[in-house]
Design an enzyme around this catalytic site. Structure first.
Site, mmCIF file in Angstrom:
data_model
loop_
_atom_site.group_PDB
_atom_site.id
_atom_site.type_symbol
_atom_site.label_atom_id
_atom_site.label_comp_id
_atom_site.label_asym_id
_atom_site.label_seq_id
_atom_site.Cartn_x
_atom_site.Cartn_y
_atom_site.Cartn_z
ATOM 1 C CD GLU A 137 -61.528 -43.199 -77.274
ATOM 2 O OE1 GLU A 137 -60.836 -44.134 -77.041
ATOM 3 O OE2 GLU A 137 -61.702 -42.062 -78.007
ATOM 4 C CE LYS A 192 -58.807 -38.986 -83.582
ATOM 5 N NZ LYS A 192 -58.402 -37.949 -82.432
HETATM 6 P P1 PGA Z 1 -61.024 -37.344 -79.137
HETATM 7 O O1 PGA Z 1 -59.641 -38.116 -78.765
HETATM 8 O O2 PGA Z 1 -61.408 -37.347 -77.704
HETATM 9 O O3 PGA Z 1 -60.537 -36.069 -79.700
HETATM 10 O O4 PGA Z 1 -61.670 -38.255 -80.207
HETATM 11 C C1 PGA Z 1 -59.393 -39.377 -79.283
HETATM 12 C C2 PGA Z 1 -57.608 -39.324 -79.676
HETATM 13 O O5 PGA Z 1 -56.909 -38.479 -79.171
HETATM 14 O O6 PGA Z 1 -57.188 -40.209 -80.307
HETATM 15 ZN ZN ZN Z 2 -55.121 -39.182 -79.916
#
Ligand code: PGA
Ligand code: ZN
Length: 416
Positions: free
Chosen positions: A203, A333
């Site tokens: 990220e 999400k």
């Molecule tokens: P992810 O995690 O790797 O599942 O996208 C991001 C998060 O835990 O906020």
């Molecule tokens: Zn998270």
């Protein structure tokens, strides 16, 4: 109405294969044609209760399911009522977790249909989703230092160390505050580890080999420096992603050499919140422990205690959490649940229980920028979308554009 549909394999920023859906829609009265496309993001610390990402058989099975089950059913549908497309996706799949077509196909189709709906009415996506008077911009929350699975287990054990501007005068300054913090953090990391070569994780967060404690100390210092210079108050937070640490009995902090049972985890998190004045704490306990979430939320009513893997954007789980007062905020999400309609329903329920809304990217994301519109359309308090890297700035730059479009009518979220 939808005239033609297409699906292809593309990549996320992490190099994983995902799907992109393309739609052609034609206005039957004017003959005007719009083409929209959207790709599904992919997580690394996925919640157990999320929808299935691909059907059994992987991405090729997903493509086949789209051609066979989805395409023939959505051609001809009216995109100005995008929820009809979302309802159709649920109908053709027929399982609650999208096991036949996969959540990736579902969300990419849902996104593309919403884009087509907005284009067909000639309005920006955020007002198509939220209505004509939608004008609140969410505060950007982004990770500056990273560990956990996003750093291949090589950094701190806590997954994300985040900052959020609390009283920015405008959205550009809000994003700029996080960017400045991110840039300046390198200098502070080098002070404690001169061998750090500037590596960043999935990220775009710095990924030094330091402890969670040191990471928070650094963030506090940098935040102070930037607060003073920019005049913007900065909040510090964490995403523990505790399900990734949980072995069934205890939380294992492998790199930091600690093991904590549920009670010790409660005390550890409490101390972190107090010592570093954390305003935001995501997933401090594993995804089944509603009780500990409720206890922590009770201790800190004025902080954001947020469920991600706990809720997985699932209305039923959010309702359960709401009744138990398990959290003061919820991660949304859309891909966790498969359609924008379902994500919208999850937001409605969370708001009913007074939870703050945090619309979020995934660690494996694409250049798809409309998450900014979704956050604004949903009336989110916060958008969590990283700070650095193309797929992160795609969303932040779009947020700035929305701010520009709204001009003097824009308002900025306040979380305290
Ligand atoms: P992810 O995690 O790797 O599942 O996208 C991001 C998060 O835990 O906020
Ligand atoms: Zn998270």
């Amino acid at each position: 109405q939808i005239e033609d549909v297409w699906i292809r394999k593309v990549f996320t920023g992490r190099g994983d294969v995902t799907v992109e859906v393309e739609l052609t829609a034609e206005d039957p009265t004017t003959g005007e044609v719009v083409i929209t496309r959207a790709a599904a993001p992919a997580g690394a610390s996925r919640g157990t209760h999320e929808v299935a990402y691909f059907p059994e058989g992987g991405v090729d099975a997903a493509l086949a399911a789209f051609e066979k089950l989805v395409a023939p059913e959505i051609v001809g549908l009216d995109v100005s009522e995008a929820y009809v497309v979302d309802g159709k996706l649920e109908e053709v799949d027929g399982t609650p977790r999208f096991e036949r077509i996969g959540g990736a196909v579902a969300i990419a189709t849902s996104f593309a249909a919403a884009e087509a709906g907005a284009a067909s009415l000639g309005v920006p996506l955020f007002s198509f989703i939220g209505g004509a008077y939608t004008r609140k911009l969410p505060l950007p929350l982004g990770n500056v230092i990273g560990g956990g699975r996003h750093s291949r287990g090589l950094g701190p054990d806590i997954q994300e160390f985040l900052t959020i501007p609390l009283n920015p005068p405008d959205i550009f300054t809000a994003v700029y505050t996080n960017v400045e913090i991110h840039k300046r953090t390198l200098k502070y990391i080098l002070k404690v580890d001169s061998s750090f070569t500037g590596g960043k994780n999935d990220e775009g967060a710095w990924t030094p080999r330091i402890s969670s404690h040191t990471a928070l100390k650094i963030l506090r210092e940098v935040a102070k420096e930037v607060e003073k210079e920019l005049g913007v108050e900065v909040g510090v937070g964490v995403d523990v992603a505790a399900s990734s640490l949980w072995d069934g009995k205890k939380y294992v902090y492998k790199n930091e050499g600690a093991e904590r049972g549920p009670r010790e985890q409660m005390e550890f998190i409490t101390k972190l919140i107090e010592e570093f004045d954390l305003v935001y704490v995501e997933d401090p306990f594993h995804e089944e422990d509603f009780q500990s979430f409720a206890e922590l939320s009770d201790r800190f009513r004025d902080r954001l205690i947020v469920g991600d893997d706990l809720f997985v954007t699932n209305s039923e789980r959010i309702k359960q959490g709401g009744m138990l007062k398990a959290a003061t905020g919820v991660i949304i999400k859309p891909d966790q649940t498969g359609t924008l309609l379902r994500a919208y329903q999850a937001v409605e329920i969370a708001k009913r229980y007074g939870m703050r809304i945090v619309v979020s990217h995934r660690s494996g994301d694409t250049e798809y920028r409309s998450l900014a519109h979704i956050a604004v359309g949903f009336g989110a308090d916060i958008i969590k979308t990283g700070i650095m890297g193309g797929e992160r700035t795609a969303k932040l730059n779009e947020l700035i554009r929305i701010g520009d479009y709204l001009g003097k009518w824009a308002s900025i979220s306040h979380i305290r």
